[in-house]
Design a protein around this motif. Structure first.
Motif, PDB file in Angstrom:
ATOM      1  N   ALA A 177       8.418  -0.507   3.708  1.00  0.00           N
ATOM      2  CA  ALA A 177       7.592   0.644   3.365  1.00  0.00           C
ATOM      3  C   ALA A 177       8.344   1.907   3.776  1.00  0.00           C
ATOM      4  CB  ALA A 177       6.259   0.538   4.093  1.00  0.00           C
ATOM      5  N   CYS A 178       7.976   3.066   3.163  1.00  0.00           N
ATOM      6  CA  CYS A 178       8.769   4.280   3.412  1.00  0.00           C
ATOM      7  C   CYS A 178       8.519   4.851   4.814  1.00  0.00           C
ATOM      8  CB  CYS A 178       8.486   5.326   2.339  1.00  0.00           C
ATOM      9  SG  CYS A 178       6.881   6.150   2.516  1.00  0.00           S
ATOM     10  N   GLY A 179       7.319   4.650   5.327  1.00  0.00           N
ATOM     11  CA  GLY A 179       7.020   5.154   6.668  1.00  0.00           C
ATOM     12  C   GLY A 179       6.584   6.611   6.690  1.00  0.00           C
ATOM     13  N   THR A 180       6.665   7.301   5.555  1.00  0.00           N
ATOM     14  CA  THR A 180       6.352   8.732   5.566  1.00  0.00           C
ATOM     15  C   THR A 180       5.258   9.138   4.579  1.00  0.00           C
ATOM     16  OG1 THR A 180       8.180   9.079   4.030  1.00  0.00           O
ATOM     17  CG2 THR A 180       8.640   9.461   6.360  1.00  0.00           C
ATOM     18  N   CYS A 181       4.948   8.302   3.598  1.00  0.00           N
ATOM     19  CA  CYS A 181       3.918   8.698   2.629  1.00  0.00           C
ATOM     20  C   CYS A 181       2.546   8.706   3.326  1.00  0.00           C
ATOM     21  CB  CYS A 181       3.912   7.761   1.420  1.00  0.00           C
ATOM     22  SG  CYS A 181       3.236   6.120   1.772  1.00  0.00           S
ATOM     23  N   ARG A 182       1.541   9.228   2.597  1.00  0.00           N
ATOM     24  CA  ARG A 182       0.223   9.357   3.210  1.00  0.00           C
ATOM     25  C   ARG A 182      -0.320   7.981   3.649  1.00  0.00           C
ATOM     26  NH1 ARG A 182      -3.744  11.973   4.828  1.00  0.00           N
ATOM     27  NH2 ARG A 182      -5.892  11.468   4.315  1.00  0.00           N
ATOM     28  N   SER A 183      -0.089   6.973   2.818  1.00  0.00           N
ATOM     29  CA  SER A 183      -0.568   5.625   3.142  1.00  0.00           C
ATOM     30  C   SER A 183       0.097   5.109   4.428  1.00  0.00           C
ATOM     31  CB  SER A 183      -0.272   4.681   1.978  1.00  0.00           C
ATOM     32  OG  SER A 183      -0.630   3.379   2.314  1.00  0.00           O
ATOM     33  N   CYS A 184       1.415   5.255   4.498  1.00  0.00           N
ATOM     34  CA  CYS A 184       2.137   4.782   5.686  1.00  0.00           C
ATOM     35  C   CYS A 184       1.676   5.527   6.938  1.00  0.00           C
ATOM     36  CB  CYS A 184       3.640   4.962   5.501  1.00  0.00           C
ATOM     37  SG  CYS A 184       4.359   3.780   4.354  1.00  0.00           S
ATOM     38  N   VAL A 185       1.486   6.854   6.791  1.00  0.00           N
ATOM     39  CA  VAL A 185       1.065   7.643   7.948  1.00  0.00           C
ATOM     40  C   VAL A 185      -0.314   7.186   8.423  1.00  0.00           C
ATOM     41  CG1 VAL A 185       0.415   9.964   8.708  1.00  0.00           C
ATOM     42  CG2 VAL A 185       2.517   9.613   7.392  1.00  0.00           C
ATOM     43  N   MET A 219       0.814  -1.215   0.000  1.00  0.00           N
ATOM     44  CA  MET A 219       0.000   0.000   0.000  1.00  0.00           C
ATOM     45  C   MET A 219       0.851   1.270   0.000  1.00  0.00           C
ATOM     46  SD  MET A 219      -2.913  -1.263   2.669  1.00  0.00           S
ATOM     47  CE  MET A 219      -4.274  -0.178   2.322  1.00  0.00           C
ATOM     48  N   CYS A 220       2.130   1.126   0.332  1.00  0.00           N
ATOM     49  CA  CYS A 220       3.025   2.295   0.410  1.00  0.00           C
ATOM     50  C   CYS A 220       3.174   2.929  -0.975  1.00  0.00           C
ATOM     51  CB  CYS A 220       4.390   1.842   0.942  1.00  0.00           C
ATOM     52  SG  CYS A 220       5.624   3.159   0.922  1.00  0.00           S
ATOM     53  N   HIS A 221       3.185   4.258  -1.032  1.00  0.00           N
ATOM     54  CA  HIS A 221       3.283   4.966  -2.311  1.00  0.00           C
ATOM     55  C   HIS A 221       4.719   5.093  -2.808  1.00  0.00           C
ATOM     56  CE1 HIS A 221      -0.833   7.013  -1.326  1.00  0.00           C
ATOM     57  NE2 HIS A 221      -0.934   5.743  -1.641  1.00  0.00           N
ATOM     58  N   GLN A 222       5.687   5.058  -1.900  1.00  0.00           N
ATOM     59  CA  GLN A 222       7.105   5.141  -2.320  1.00  0.00           C
ATOM     60  C   GLN A 222       7.937   4.099  -1.580  1.00  0.00           C
ATOM     61  OE1 GLN A 222       7.103   8.779  -0.485  1.00  0.00           O
ATOM     62  NE2 GLN A 222       6.161   9.895  -2.163  1.00  0.00           N
TER      63      GLN A 222
HETATM   64 ZN   LIG Z   1       4.966   4.734   2.414  1.00  0.00          ZN
END
Ligand SMILES: [Zn+2]
Length: 339
Positions: free
Chosen positions: A69-77, A60-63
């Motif tokens: 997962a990136c941990g910072t994109c909107r999905s991760c947040v 689901m992570c965008h980047q």
């Molecule tokens: Zn992410």
């Protein structure tokens, strides 16, 4: 379904023993070969749900980074705070009850909506063996055609009990119980205990490290020690089965019977193989050997069968009188070493 059941922040740790499974999923995803449905299979208490959540978070992570997962994109947040509208958890409404067909129908409605955040939609269903037949049948269509960018992650603790029609529509991801050395190392760190204590703990929970963690944290060790002392007292005629049944009336019977099953399995090992190294309950070794020496195979097997069937009916809530149940089992326990 209450919204709070559907959304919660993720515990997306990758346990060291699942590194192979994790890398395999990453490869599938990066090669655009991720199937519609994954079936995570393995014993309870080894962290399959966390692995499922980590997979959900990654797709689901965008980047996404190379292996997380990136941990910072909107999905991760969203995933790490209130929850993500495109992640759906499907579990029994009550622990130990089946997943109902109505719950699967609600899921189907969710599947018909487009992803709100414009990426993957993920469903985590646990346990797959918990679906009754109509629920499983209702899921089949969704499993076959879940739609684009959709991933269903089914989790099972008992692969043999998942309907073959469901199993055949999923790609299996076998989650093995970790090597003892790996699990011990992890528990030593998590619980700040000595390796020998972690080893002992792990034996009691059949090698499942998260079950060991839970066991220790919930004070099960004290309950187990009290119960084993009481079992010893019965054999030494310091306490009667009735007294002990009364003492543990409020305890978790499934735990008690599980421990008793473990002891009987150890006694059987001593009787059949005569090898002390195979004993799991090392702290009870002397007593177990004493029972093996003074009892008979018939008595041990009969009691083991009784404990297993009563435990099964308890799990299905078929047994109305817990006090009587425990008394009956403890009377047989006391008779193991008497003529
Ligand atoms: Zn992410």
């Amino acid at each position: 379904m209450e919204i709070s059941n559907r959304y919660h922040s993720l515990n997306a740790a990758i346990y060291p023993w699942f590194e192979d499974q994790w890398q395999r999923v990453l490869r599938l995803h990066n090669d655009n070969h991720l199937p519609h449905a994954l079936l995570l299979s393995g014993m309870p208490g080894i962290g399959k749900a966390c692995l499922a959540e980590a997979i959900a978070g990654y797709v689901m992570c965008h980047q996404p980074l190379a292996d997380s997962a990136c941990g910072t994109c909107r999905s991760c947040v969203l995933l790490n705070s209130s929850g993500h509208p495109d992640l759906y958890f499907l579990r029994p409404e009550e622990l130990g009850k089946p997943i109902k067909v109505d719950q699967v129908r609600q899921l189907t409605e969710f599947m018909h909506n487009t992803a709100q955040q414009g990426g993957y939609r993920v469903v985590v269903l646990e346990p797959a063996e918990g679906m009754n037949i109509s629920a499983a049948n209702a899921l089949l269509k969704t499993l076959e055609e879940p739609g684009r960018d959709t991933l269903l992650i089914l989790i099972t603790h008992q692969l043999g009990q998942v309907m073959p029609t469901v199993r055949s529509r999923c790609q299996r991801l076998d989650c093995h119980t970790p090597l003892e050395s790996v699990a011990v190392q992890w528990l030593v760190k998590e619980l700040s205990v000595e390796p020998h204590e972690a080893e002992q703990l792990l034996k009691v929970v059949h090698g499942a490290p998260l079950a060991g963690l839970e066991f220790k944290k919930r004070g099960h060790q004290t309950l187990r020690a009290d119960f084993l002392t009481a079992l010893r007292d019965i054999l030494r005629q310091r306490k009667t089965p009735l007294e002990v049944a009364g003492q543990f009336l409020k305890a978790d019977f499934d735990l008690l019977l599980g421990w008793l099953q473990g002891l009987l399995a150890d006694i059987t090992r001593i009787l059949l193989m005569g090898n002390d190294d195979l004993i799991r309950n090392k702290d009870m070794q002397k007593l177990l050997k004493g029972v093996a020496k003074n009892s008979t195979k018939d008595k041990i097997f009969t009691l083991a069968d009784l404990v297993q069937s009563e435990r099964f009916s308890l799990q299905r809530r078929l047994n109305p009188n817990k006090q009587l149940l425990l008394e009956r089992i403890l009377i047989d326990w006391s008779a193991l070493v008497r003529a």
